[in-house]
Write an enzyme that holds these catalytic residues in place. Structure first.
Site, PDB file in Angstrom:
ATOM      1  N   ASP A 149     -45.979  13.506  -4.661  1.00  0.00           N
ATOM      2  CA  ASP A 149     -46.981  13.876  -5.657  1.00  0.00           C
ATOM      3  C   ASP A 149     -47.274  15.360  -5.500  1.00  0.00           C
ATOM      4  OD1 ASP A 149     -47.254  11.291  -6.674  1.00  0.00           O
ATOM      5  OD2 ASP A 149     -48.874  10.772  -5.303  1.00  0.00           O
ATOM      6  N   ASP A 163     -45.827   9.439 -12.740  1.00  0.00           N
ATOM      7  CA  ASP A 163     -47.138   8.815 -12.961  1.00  0.00           C
ATOM      8  C   ASP A 163     -47.661   9.158 -14.354  1.00  0.00           C
ATOM      9  OD1 ASP A 163     -47.009   7.934 -10.314  1.00  0.00           O
ATOM     10  OD2 ASP A 163     -48.150   9.653  -9.567  1.00  0.00           O
TER      11      ASP A 163
END
Length: 190
Positions: A149, A163
């Site tokens: 991330d 995401d």
């Protein structure tokens, strides 16, 4: 007797009535939108994969980069859990869920005649494949890998492009469902 045979479709009448009543046969609904789904999925997957490779090569182990002052920064984070870092002990379950989502989307694609649904499912498929790739190939091991991330808005969880694709696809599916548009292109009013 001939009228009853034509209604129930006995073997004696099967060929004659098909030519006489073409309006009773289901008509094709247009071209399937599988190609659109695959293009969107591939684009989402490649953008996610490329961004993660860039983050690992250029940002991991370094200071975060402020993009918009304190509101948005890029920061490399390894997330073994789900959204917001929850469920770190259940990485293999998230891997299985992603695999099931991919299979369901592929099966649903056979009945896909709606471009908006193709886009929504393509976003879901590309995002699921992006995060599944991390779970399979990144450390600490196969099916237990941590997702990379890097998008870090202020006062919010760190996330990635996969995401984002999943969330956008999910929102689009909700909107399409509220409008009554089905994946097969039909519209229903409830």
């Amino acid at each position: 007797m001939a009228e009853a045979e034509s209604v129930i479709g006995t073997p004696d009448s099967s060929g004659a009535d098909e030519a006489a009543a073409p309006e009773e046969r289901p008509q094709p609904k247009g071209k399937r939108k599988i190609a659109a789904l695959l293009v969107v999925a591939l684009l989402a997957y490649l953008l996610d994969l490329g961004s993660k490779m860039l983050v690992v090569a250029k940002l991991e182990g370094r200071q975060p980069i402020n993009v918009i002052g304190d509101l948005l920064r890029f920061e490399a984070v390894r997330n073994p859990g789900a959204a917001f870092g929850m469920g770190e002990a259940f990485t293999i379950i998230f891997t299985c869920i992603a695999a099931v989502v991919i299979v369901v989307i592929i099966r649903l694609a056979r009945k896909l005649y709606s471009l908006p649904w193709a886009i929504a499912l393509g976003l879901l498929l590309g995002g699921a494949l992006g995060n599944l790739t991390d779970r399979i190939f990144r450390s600490p091991g196969v099916f237990e890998g941590a997702v990379v991330d890097f998008i870090a808005p202020a006062h919010f969880a760190v996330f990635n492009l996969a995401d984002s694709a999943i969330v956008c696809g999910g929102i689009l599916i909700v909107l399409l469902s509220f409008r009554g548009l089905d994946p097969d292109g039909t519209v229903h009013k409830d």
